[in-house]
Scaffold this active site. Structure first.
Site, PDB file in Angstrom:
ATOM      1  N   HIS A 276       0.810  -1.214   0.000  1.00 20.56           N
ATOM      2  CA  HIS A 276       0.000   0.000   0.000  1.00 20.56           C
ATOM      3  C   HIS A 276       0.847   1.270   0.000  1.00 20.56           C
ATOM      4  O   HIS A 276       0.387   2.307  -0.469  1.00 20.56           O
ATOM      5  CB  HIS A 276      -1.001  -0.011   1.155  1.00 20.56           C
ATOM      6  CG  HIS A 276      -2.202  -0.835   0.834  1.00 20.56           C
ATOM      7  ND1 HIS A 276      -2.193  -2.210   0.903  1.00 20.56           N
ATOM      8  CD2 HIS A 276      -3.426  -0.486   0.401  1.00 20.56           C
ATOM      9  CE1 HIS A 276      -3.373  -2.665   0.519  1.00 20.56           C
ATOM     10  NE2 HIS A 276      -4.143  -1.638   0.212  1.00 20.56           N
TER      11      HIS A 276
ATOM     12  N   TRP B 182      -6.660  -6.646  -7.117  1.00 22.04           N
ATOM     13  CA  TRP B 182      -7.214  -7.740  -6.321  1.00 22.04           C
ATOM     14  C   TRP B 182      -6.381  -9.006  -6.485  1.00 22.04           C
ATOM     15  O   TRP B 182      -6.100  -9.700  -5.517  1.00 22.04           O
ATOM     16  CB  TRP B 182      -8.652  -8.022  -6.717  1.00 22.04           C
ATOM     17  CG  TRP B 182      -9.634  -6.968  -6.332  1.00 22.04           C
ATOM     18  CD1 TRP B 182      -9.473  -5.954  -5.427  1.00 22.04           C
ATOM     19  CD2 TRP B 182     -10.955  -6.826  -6.853  1.00 22.04           C
ATOM     20  NE1 TRP B 182     -10.617  -5.196  -5.349  1.00 22.04           N
ATOM     21  CE2 TRP B 182     -11.542  -5.705  -6.214  1.00 22.04           C
ATOM     22  CE3 TRP B 182     -11.701  -7.525  -7.787  1.00 22.04           C
ATOM     23  CZ2 TRP B 182     -12.834  -5.290  -6.487  1.00 22.04           C
ATOM     24  CZ3 TRP B 182     -12.989  -7.120  -8.065  1.00 22.04           C
ATOM     25  CH2 TRP B 182     -13.550  -6.009  -7.412  1.00 22.04           C
TER      26      TRP B 182
END
Length: 104
Positions: A22, A77
């Site tokens: 992230h 994803w």
């Protein structure tokens, strides 16, 4: 703007990797989220349960459903599926949270 909160589940032992990924979120994904009207997006980790708590604001919640059709979202994803609970389409298992208090 509507406030949305939900939780997800991170697999044990992958806390550092989740943070690393992230910290390097792809620019194309950030742009897609912003174009979809998402802002103030934060994700917090509960170290005791490995639950991820996410909070965001969005101008139209219908736009969230459209994200699942975007190639970059599907690619993200797939990239994340090895470290968190996911559905058959690789999307994270998301549990919506009900707002019970808001101080403006």
């Amino acid at each position: 703007m509507q406030r949305i909160a939900f939780k997800m589940k991170l697999f044990r032992g992958h806390e550092d990797e989740y943070k690393i990924r992230h910290d390097k979120v792809w620019d194309e994904l950030k742009e897609l989220l912003k174009q979809s009207g998402i802002s103030d997006y934060s994700i917090f980790l509960d170290k005791e349960t490995n639950h991820l708590f996410a909070y965001l604001t969005i101008d139209d919640t219908k736009k969230l459903d459209q994200l699942s059709r975007e190639p970059v979202m599907k690619k993200w994803w797939s990239y994340m599926k090895d470290i968190m609970e996911t559905n058959e389409d690789d999307s994270p298992v998301v549990i919506p949270l009900k707002e019970v208090f808001y101080l403006k």
